[in-house]
Motif scaffolding. Structure first.
Motif, PDB file in Angstrom:
ATOM      1  N   ILE A  38       1.010 -44.378 -48.660  1.00  0.00           N
ATOM      2  CA  ILE A  38       1.149 -45.606 -47.882  1.00  0.00           C
ATOM      3  C   ILE A  38       0.528 -45.331 -46.521  1.00  0.00           C
ATOM      4  CG2 ILE A  38       2.748 -47.226 -46.816  1.00  0.00           C
ATOM      5  CD1 ILE A  38       4.691 -46.616 -49.109  1.00  0.00           C
ATOM      6  N   SER A  39      -0.572 -46.009 -46.240  1.00  0.00           N
ATOM      7  CA  SER A  39      -1.276 -45.745 -44.987  1.00  0.00           C
ATOM      8  C   SER A  39      -0.751 -46.592 -43.837  1.00  0.00           C
ATOM      9  CB  SER A  39      -2.775 -45.979 -45.158  1.00  0.00           C
ATOM     10  OG  SER A  39      -3.021 -47.304 -45.565  1.00  0.00           O
ATOM     11  N   LYS A  40      -0.286 -47.797 -44.159  1.00  0.00           N
ATOM     12  CA  LYS A  40       0.151 -48.686 -43.081  1.00  0.00           C
ATOM     13  C   LYS A  40       1.071 -49.751 -43.659  1.00  0.00           C
ATOM     14  CE  LYS A  40      -2.983 -51.562 -41.575  1.00  0.00           C
ATOM     15  NZ  LYS A  40      -4.081 -52.240 -40.877  1.00  0.00           N
ATOM     16  N   ILE A  41       2.031 -50.162 -42.851  1.00  0.00           N
ATOM     17  CA  ILE A  41       2.885 -51.296 -43.204  1.00  0.00           C
ATOM     18  C   ILE A  41       2.820 -52.296 -42.058  1.00  0.00           C
ATOM     19  CG2 ILE A  41       5.256 -52.080 -43.547  1.00  0.00           C
ATOM     20  CD1 ILE A  41       5.836 -49.611 -45.095  1.00  0.00           C
ATOM     21  N   LEU A  47      10.687 -60.172 -39.665  1.00  0.00           N
ATOM     22  CA  LEU A  47      11.112 -59.158 -40.641  1.00  0.00           C
ATOM     23  C   LEU A  47      11.285 -59.718 -42.054  1.00  0.00           C
ATOM     24  CD1 LEU A  47      13.810 -57.319 -38.478  1.00  0.00           C
ATOM     25  CD2 LEU A  47      11.377 -56.808 -38.647  1.00  0.00           C
ATOM     26  N   GLN A  48      10.630 -60.820 -42.357  1.00  0.00           N
ATOM     27  CA  GLN A  48      10.776 -61.439 -43.672  1.00  0.00           C
ATOM     28  C   GLN A  48       9.680 -61.021 -44.650  1.00  0.00           C
ATOM     29  OE1 GLN A  48      13.486 -63.509 -44.443  1.00  0.00           O
ATOM     30  NE2 GLN A  48      14.144 -62.709 -42.470  1.00  0.00           N
ATOM     31  N   PHE A  49       8.530 -60.617 -44.134  1.00  0.00           N
ATOM     32  CA  PHE A  49       7.393 -60.287 -44.989  1.00  0.00           C
ATOM     33  C   PHE A  49       6.751 -58.991 -44.523  1.00  0.00           C
ATOM     34  CE2 PHE A  49       7.798 -64.883 -44.798  1.00  0.00           C
ATOM     35  CZ  PHE A  49       7.884 -65.207 -46.145  1.00  0.00           C
ATOM     36  N   CYS A  50       6.227 -58.239 -45.476  1.00  0.00           N
ATOM     37  CA  CYS A  50       5.465 -57.053 -45.094  1.00  0.00           C
ATOM     38  C   CYS A  50       4.310 -56.839 -46.062  1.00  0.00           C
ATOM     39  CB  CYS A  50       6.349 -55.815 -44.998  1.00  0.00           C
ATOM     40  SG  CYS A  50       6.970 -55.174 -46.535  1.00  0.00           S
ATOM     41  N   LYS A  51       3.212 -56.373 -45.496  1.00  0.00           N
ATOM     42  CA  LYS A  51       2.044 -55.984 -46.275  1.00  0.00           C
ATOM     43  C   LYS A  51       2.013 -54.465 -46.263  1.00  0.00           C
ATOM     44  CE  LYS A  51      -0.646 -59.974 -44.869  1.00  0.00           C
ATOM     45  NZ  LYS A  51      -1.795 -60.418 -44.068  1.00  0.00           N
ATOM     46  N   ILE A  52       1.924 -53.894 -47.444  1.00  0.00           N
ATOM     47  CA  ILE A  52       1.937 -52.443 -47.579  1.00  0.00           C
ATOM     48  C   ILE A  52       0.552 -52.015 -48.050  1.00  0.00           C
ATOM     49  CG2 ILE A  52       3.015 -50.481 -48.726  1.00  0.00           C
ATOM     50  CD1 ILE A  52       5.452 -52.442 -49.151  1.00  0.00           C
ATOM     51  N   TYR A  53      -0.140 -51.278 -47.198  1.00  0.00           N
ATOM     52  CA  TYR A  53      -1.488 -50.821 -47.511  1.00  0.00           C
ATOM     53  C   TYR A  53      -1.413 -49.416 -48.088  1.00  0.00           C
ATOM     54  CZ  TYR A  53      -3.129 -54.812 -44.871  1.00  0.00           C
ATOM     55  OH  TYR A  53      -3.370 -56.089 -44.432  1.00  0.00           O
ATOM     56  N   LEU A  70       1.777 -52.002 -58.658  1.00  0.00           N
ATOM     57  CA  LEU A  70       2.757 -52.009 -57.569  1.00  0.00           C
ATOM     58  C   LEU A  70       3.240 -53.429 -57.284  1.00  0.00           C
ATOM     59  CD1 LEU A  70       1.201 -49.385 -55.149  1.00  0.00           C
ATOM     60  CD2 LEU A  70       3.316 -49.154 -56.457  1.00  0.00           C
ATOM     61  N   ASN A  71       2.332 -54.388 -57.325  1.00  0.00           N
ATOM     62  CA  ASN A  71       2.743 -55.773 -57.098  1.00  0.00           C
ATOM     63  C   ASN A  71       3.619 -56.292 -58.235  1.00  0.00           C
ATOM     64  OD1 ASN A  71       1.770 -56.607 -54.502  1.00  0.00           O
ATOM     65  ND2 ASN A  71      -0.289 -56.421 -55.318  1.00  0.00           N
ATOM     66  N   LEU A  72       3.411 -55.780 -59.446  1.00  0.00           N
ATOM     67  CA  LEU A  72       4.299 -56.146 -60.551  1.00  0.00           C
ATOM     68  C   LEU A  72       5.680 -55.509 -60.388  1.00  0.00           C
ATOM     69  CD1 LEU A  72       1.880 -55.869 -63.616  1.00  0.00           C
ATOM     70  CD2 LEU A  72       2.845 -57.961 -62.625  1.00  0.00           C
ATOM     71  N   ALA A  73       5.719 -54.332 -59.773  1.00  0.00           N
ATOM     72  CA  ALA A  73       6.983 -53.608 -59.613  1.00  0.00           C
ATOM     73  C   ALA A  73       7.673 -53.908 -58.285  1.00  0.00           C
ATOM     74  CB  ALA A  73       6.723 -52.106 -59.726  1.00  0.00           C
ATOM     75  N   PHE A  95       1.542 -55.531 -51.864  1.00  0.00           N
ATOM     76  CA  PHE A  95       0.774 -54.289 -51.810  1.00  0.00           C
ATOM     77  C   PHE A  95      -0.706 -54.621 -51.773  1.00  0.00           C
ATOM     78  CE2 PHE A  95       4.809 -52.921 -53.488  1.00  0.00           C
ATOM     79  CZ  PHE A  95       5.002 -51.698 -52.871  1.00  0.00           C
ATOM     80  N   LYS A  96      -1.433 -53.893 -50.930  1.00  0.00           N
ATOM     81  CA  LYS A  96      -2.872 -54.101 -50.781  1.00  0.00           C
ATOM     82  C   LYS A  96      -3.572 -52.750 -50.739  1.00  0.00           C
ATOM     83  CE  LYS A  96      -2.549 -58.453 -48.323  1.00  0.00           C
ATOM     84  NZ  LYS A  96      -3.457 -59.324 -49.018  1.00  0.00           N
ATOM     85  N   ASP A  97      -4.817 -52.755 -51.189  1.00  0.00           N
ATOM     86  CA  ASP A  97      -5.643 -51.551 -51.150  1.00  0.00           C
ATOM     87  C   ASP A  97      -6.205 -51.398 -49.741  1.00  0.00           C
ATOM     88  OD1 ASP A  97      -7.114 -49.337 -51.868  1.00  0.00           O
ATOM     89  OD2 ASP A  97      -8.697 -50.478 -52.852  1.00  0.00           O
ATOM     90  N   ASP A  98      -6.011 -50.242 -49.148  1.00  0.00           N
ATOM     91  CA  ASP A  98      -6.521 -49.974 -47.806  1.00  0.00           C
ATOM     92  C   ASP A  98      -7.913 -49.365 -47.937  1.00  0.00           C
ATOM     93  OD1 ASP A  98      -6.895 -49.555 -45.148  1.00  0.00           O
ATOM     94  OD2 ASP A  98      -5.188 -48.219 -44.873  1.00  0.00           O
ATOM     95  N   THR A  99      -8.916 -50.106 -47.523  1.00  0.00           N
ATOM     96  CA  THR A  99     -10.296 -49.653 -47.670  1.00  0.00           C
ATOM     97  C   THR A  99     -10.846 -49.032 -46.392  1.00  0.00           C
ATOM     98  OG1 THR A  99     -11.073 -51.868 -47.106  1.00  0.00           O
ATOM     99  CG2 THR A  99     -10.792 -51.376 -49.449  1.00  0.00           C
ATOM    100  N   VAL A 100      -9.998 -48.785 -45.426  1.00  0.00           N
ATOM    101  CA  VAL A 100     -10.452 -48.228 -44.154  1.00  0.00           C
ATOM    102  C   VAL A 100     -11.098 -46.861 -44.359  1.00  0.00           C
ATOM    103  CG1 VAL A 100      -9.660 -47.368 -41.912  1.00  0.00           C
ATOM    104  CG2 VAL A 100      -8.824 -49.529 -42.780  1.00  0.00           C
TER     105      VAL A 100
END
Length: 132
Positions: A38-41, A47-53, A70-73, A95-100
């Motif tokens: 997990i590179s970044k949250i 505090l209702q939503f989070c994107k997990i890279y 991960l999005n299914l789980a 969950f998102k792919d971090d392409t940095v």
């Protein structure tokens, strides 16, 4: 509205706990056979939503599959988080792919190519000056 310190602290806690869940609780061969970090949250101010890279050493196609899994789980992950940490409401996760990392590597590659071109041009100029 929570302050930035609180958001950073909760993000850090979420990162730690989600990492433990990914390592120990999920029974998915794709997730277990690939290194996932997990590179970044990014946590919303309420505090209702989070994107997990996430980053992974896997190829791009496999990384996309990992993100899909991960999005299914995420319902299971969110439920498990709710049991482990004391929060009024565990945030909705995406969950998102971090392409940095890939972008950074491509920039470094371009810089190396430019450096080589400049070095080659300088060598040609020096060679021409010696002939004169």
């Amino acid at each position: 509205m929570p302050n930035n310190y609180r958001i950073a602290k909760i993000s850090s806690l979420l990162k730690k706990e989600i990492t433990l869940i990914l390592q120990n609780d999920l029974e998915n061969d794709l997730l277990r056979s690939n290194f996932i970090n997990i590179s970044k949250i990014e946590l919303s101010g309420d505090l209702q939503f989070c994107k997990i890279y996430i980053t992974s050493t896997a190829e791009e196609a496999i990384r996309k599959e990992i993100v899909e899994e991960l999005n299914l789980a995420k319902t299971y992950i969110r439920h498990t988080l709710g049991q482990r940490i004391e929060m009024r409401r565990v945030p909705e996760m995406t969950f998102k792919d971090d392409t940095v990392l890939e972008k950074g590597l491509s920039v470094l590659k371009l810089l190396a190519e430019l450096k080589n071109k400049k070095h080659n041009q300088d060598s040609k100029v020096e060679g021409n000056n010696k002939n004169v």
